[in-house]
Design an enzyme around this catalytic site. Structure first.
Site, PDB file in Angstrom:
ATOM      1  N   GLY A 164      -2.715  -9.623   3.501  1.00 16.67           N
ATOM      2  CA  GLY A 164      -2.482 -10.354   2.263  1.00 16.67           C
ATOM      3  C   GLY A 164      -1.021 -10.648   2.017  1.00 16.67           C
ATOM      4  O   GLY A 164      -0.259 -10.982   2.926  1.00 16.67           O
ATOM      5  N   VAL A 165      -0.630 -10.494   0.767  1.00 16.41           N
ATOM      6  CA  VAL A 165       0.736 -10.838   0.380  1.00 16.41           C
ATOM      7  C   VAL A 165       1.750  -9.913   1.066  1.00 16.41           C
ATOM      8  O   VAL A 165       2.861 -10.327   1.399  1.00 16.41           O
ATOM      9  CB  VAL A 165       0.859 -10.865  -1.163  1.00 16.41           C
ATOM     10  CG1 VAL A 165       0.817  -9.487  -1.774  1.00 16.41           C
ATOM     11  CG2 VAL A 165       2.106 -11.618  -1.589  1.00 16.41           C
ATOM     12  N   ASP A 166       1.355  -8.682   1.281  1.00 16.79           N
ATOM     13  CA  ASP A 166       2.216  -7.696   1.952  1.00 16.79           C
ATOM     14  C   ASP A 166       2.590  -8.183   3.362  1.00 16.79           C
ATOM     15  O   ASP A 166       3.770  -8.207   3.751  1.00 16.79           O
ATOM     16  CB  ASP A 166       1.439  -6.371   2.011  1.00 16.79           C
ATOM     17  CG  ASP A 166       2.293  -5.165   2.368  1.00 16.79           C
ATOM     18  OD1 ASP A 166       3.515  -5.307   2.509  1.00 16.79           O
ATOM     19  OD2 ASP A 166       1.713  -4.067   2.507  1.00 16.79           O
ATOM     20  N   ASN A 208       0.876  -1.180   0.000  1.00 16.71           N
ATOM     21  CA  ASN A 208       0.000   0.000   0.000  1.00 16.71           C
ATOM     22  C   ASN A 208       0.910   1.226   0.000  1.00 16.71           C
ATOM     23  O   ASN A 208       2.135   1.100   0.106  1.00 16.71           O
ATOM     24  CB  ASN A 208      -0.971  -0.025   1.185  1.00 16.71           C
ATOM     25  CG  ASN A 208      -0.251  -0.118   2.499  1.00 16.71           C
ATOM     26  OD1 ASN A 208       0.650   0.678   2.786  1.00 16.71           O
ATOM     27  ND2 ASN A 208      -0.607  -1.101   3.313  1.00 16.71           N
ATOM     28  N   SER A 221      -3.337  -6.119  -6.847  1.00 15.61           N
ATOM     29  CA  SER A 221      -4.670  -5.470  -6.759  1.00 15.61           C
ATOM     30  C   SER A 221      -5.865  -6.414  -6.813  1.00 15.61           C
ATOM     31  O   SER A 221      -7.001  -5.953  -6.702  1.00 15.61           O
ATOM     32  CB  SER A 221      -4.868  -4.396  -7.851  1.00 15.61           C
ATOM     33  OG  SER A 221      -4.128  -3.238  -7.579  1.00 15.61           O
ATOM     34  N   THR A 222      -5.633  -7.719  -6.992  1.00 13.39           N
ATOM     35  CA  THR A 222      -6.789  -8.616  -7.164  1.00 13.39           C
ATOM     36  C   THR A 222      -7.311  -9.207  -5.850  1.00 13.39           C
ATOM     37  O   THR A 222      -8.264  -9.992  -5.857  1.00 13.39           O
ATOM     38  CB  THR A 222      -6.469  -9.777  -8.123  1.00 13.39           C
ATOM     39  OG1 THR A 222      -5.504 -10.633  -7.503  1.00 13.39           O
ATOM     40  CG2 THR A 222      -5.940  -9.272  -9.452  1.00 13.39           C
ATOM     41  N   GLY A 223      -6.695  -8.831  -4.735  1.00 11.26           N
ATOM     42  CA  GLY A 223      -7.154  -9.299  -3.428  1.00 11.26           C
ATOM     43  C   GLY A 223      -8.087  -8.270  -2.819  1.00 11.26           C
ATOM     44  O   GLY A 223      -9.139  -7.962  -3.383  1.00 11.26           O
ATOM     45  N   VAL A 224      -7.669  -7.686  -1.712  1.00 12.14           N
ATOM     46  CA  VAL A 224      -8.548  -6.725  -1.014  1.00 12.14           C
ATOM     47  C   VAL A 224      -8.771  -5.451  -1.833  1.00 12.14           C
ATOM     48  O   VAL A 224      -9.712  -4.705  -1.555  1.00 12.14           O
ATOM     49  CB  VAL A 224      -8.048  -6.359   0.399  1.00 12.14           C
ATOM     50  CG1 VAL A 224      -8.016  -7.589   1.288  1.00 12.14           C
ATOM     51  CG2 VAL A 224      -6.711  -5.669   0.386  1.00 12.14           C
ATOM     52  N   TYR A 225      -7.975  -5.215  -2.863  1.00 15.03           N
ATOM     53  CA  TYR A 225      -8.192  -4.038  -3.717  1.00 15.03           C
ATOM     54  C   TYR A 225      -9.220  -4.297  -4.823  1.00 15.03           C
ATOM     55  O   TYR A 225      -9.590  -3.379  -5.547  1.00 15.03           O
ATOM     56  CB  TYR A 225      -6.863  -3.534  -4.303  1.00 15.03           C
ATOM     57  CG  TYR A 225      -6.013  -2.734  -3.325  1.00 15.03           C
ATOM     58  CD1 TYR A 225      -6.420  -2.548  -2.001  1.00 15.03           C
ATOM     59  CD2 TYR A 225      -4.810  -2.155  -3.721  1.00 15.03           C
ATOM     60  CE1 TYR A 225      -5.645  -1.821  -1.109  1.00 15.03           C
ATOM     61  CE2 TYR A 225      -4.034  -1.419  -2.836  1.00 15.03           C
ATOM     62  CZ  TYR A 225      -4.454  -1.260  -1.530  1.00 15.03           C
ATOM     63  OH  TYR A 225      -3.677  -0.522  -0.649  1.00 15.03           O
TER      64      TYR A 225
END
Ligand code: ADP
Length: 168
Positions: free
Chosen positions: A33-35, A25, A118-122
């Site tokens: 997530g991945v972060d 972010n 961007s395909t997860g929580v975004y």
């Protein structure tokens, strides 16, 4: 060309690559997530280096060490949050891929692994994101010898299928 892009299912924190990309972010101070997974696996030194970077705008990218990860570098890029598609989301996601690849090339990274930015929580639509990822990576590889290989790391079968469709 095609063989320079590979779909891999699994956990990106386990990938042996010169660089892995973090779907970060804009604070670059960690998240879910991945972060979160990357920060947990890399150890607190990663957060310490990220604190010195002063954040990162959406679509741009910054590089750090990989610390306890098998990867030498982490390239952090904040993807766009999906707001319906009329807010420049497509272009910003394309920027993420281009800017990460440019940084990887600059640091002589032969192998780079991307998560599905961007395909997860975004909530960026998966098929649309996969098409943009494949288009941008192909375009970059056509004009650059490095990176030699790009891995598209998928956490689930649905993501792998979306990349398969985009590649073929
Ligand atoms: P964003 O905020 O950019 O949407 P997320 O981390 O929520 O990022 O999700 C991006 C993608 O990363 C999703 O497909 C998610 O399933 C995937 N993901 C989550 N953890 C990992 C991991 N450890 N390795 C690879 N991909 C992961």
């Amino acid at each position: 060309m095609q063989t320079r892009i590979e779909i891999v299912q699994g956990d990106i924190t386990k990938i042996q690559a010169d660089a892995i990309v973090n779907a970060a972010n804009t604070s670059l101070l960690g998240g879910g997530g991945v972060d979160g997974a990357i920060h947990r696996a890399a150890g607190p030194e990663l957060l310490a280096e990220c604190r010195t970077l002063g954040g990162c705008p959406t679509g741009q990218a910054k590089i750090t060490g990989g610390y306890r990860l098998p990867a030498r570098y982490v390239i952090h890029t904040p993807g766009p949050i999906w707001h319906g598609g009329q807010s420049g989301e497509d272009d910003l996601l394309a920027d993420c891929y281009r800017n990460c690849l440019a940084l990887a090339a600059e640091h002589d990274c032969r192998t780079v692994a991307f998560p599905a930015i961007s395909t997860g929580v975004y909530h960026f639509p998966l098929d649309r994101a996969a098409a943009i990822a494949v288009r941008e990576i192909r375009a970059f590889l056509q004009t650059h010898a490095v990176p030699e290989r790009v891995l598209l790391v998928c956490f689930d079968a649905r993501t792998a299928q979306a990349y398969e469709n985009a590649l073929h």
